[in-house]
Design a protein around this motif. Structure first.
Motif, PDB file in Angstrom:
ATOM      1  N   TYR A   6       1.508  -2.049 -29.592  1.00  0.00           N
ATOM      2  CA  TYR A   6       2.831  -2.372 -29.038  1.00  0.00           C
ATOM      3  C   TYR A   6       3.108  -1.499 -27.817  1.00  0.00           C
ATOM      4  O   TYR A   6       3.562  -2.000 -26.780  1.00  0.00           O
ATOM      5  CB  TYR A   6       3.923  -2.182 -30.086  1.00  0.00           C
ATOM      6  N   GLU A   7       2.842  -0.217 -27.910  1.00  0.00           N
ATOM      7  CA  GLU A   7       3.079   0.699 -26.783  1.00  0.00           C
ATOM      8  C   GLU A   7       2.207   0.316 -25.585  1.00  0.00           C
ATOM      9  O   GLU A   7       2.661   0.384 -24.435  1.00  0.00           O
ATOM     10  CB  GLU A   7       2.820   2.148 -27.205  1.00  0.00           C
ATOM     11  N   ARG A  65       3.835  -2.537 -23.901  1.00  0.00           N
ATOM     12  CA  ARG A  65       4.998  -2.087 -23.122  1.00  0.00           C
ATOM     13  C   ARG A  65       4.547  -1.517 -21.770  1.00  0.00           C
ATOM     14  O   ARG A  65       5.151  -1.823 -20.743  1.00  0.00           O
ATOM     15  CB  ARG A  65       5.796  -1.041 -23.900  1.00  0.00           C
TER      16      ARG A  65
END
Length: 105
Positions: free
Chosen positions: A64-65, A68
């Motif tokens: 997820y990071e 982002r």
């Protein structure tokens, strides 16, 4: 490494709901292209006319990071980020983890 699901709550501008739906369709494609699994956007039907929801999952918080970071450099994502003030009053993110069924250990 456990999957992480992002649950988004949006306070949308009701008069811009059609545009918000188009915005959501674009993010579904993008999340999937960045390695996540989008579970869809859920728009007002009955009840409150200004709340919408979305759910998507990445294999891990690290994934997820990474998404982002990559989205901050992606021109399509940047165009969508610029649309936010015209469509959304605010949004909240909650991160969830799945509970396995009783047969899994």
């Amino acid at each position: 490494m456990a999957p992480v699901t992002c649950f988004l709550t949006y306070e949308v501008k009701p008069e811009r709901l059609a545009e918000f739906e188009a915005y959501g369709r674009k993010w579904i494609t993008l999340i999937n292209a960045f390695g996540g699994q989008h579970h869809g956007y859920f728009l007002p039907s009955e009840g409150a006319s200004d709340l919408a929801y979305a759910l998507f999952t990445f294999p891990s918080l690290a994934d997820y990071e990474r998404y982002r970071e990559q989205s901050m450099a992606d021109p399509v994502c940047q165009d969508l980020f610029r649309e936010v003030p015209t469509l959304i009053h605010r949004n909240d993110r909650t991160f969830l983890r799945p509970v396995p069924n009783g047969l899994e250990t």
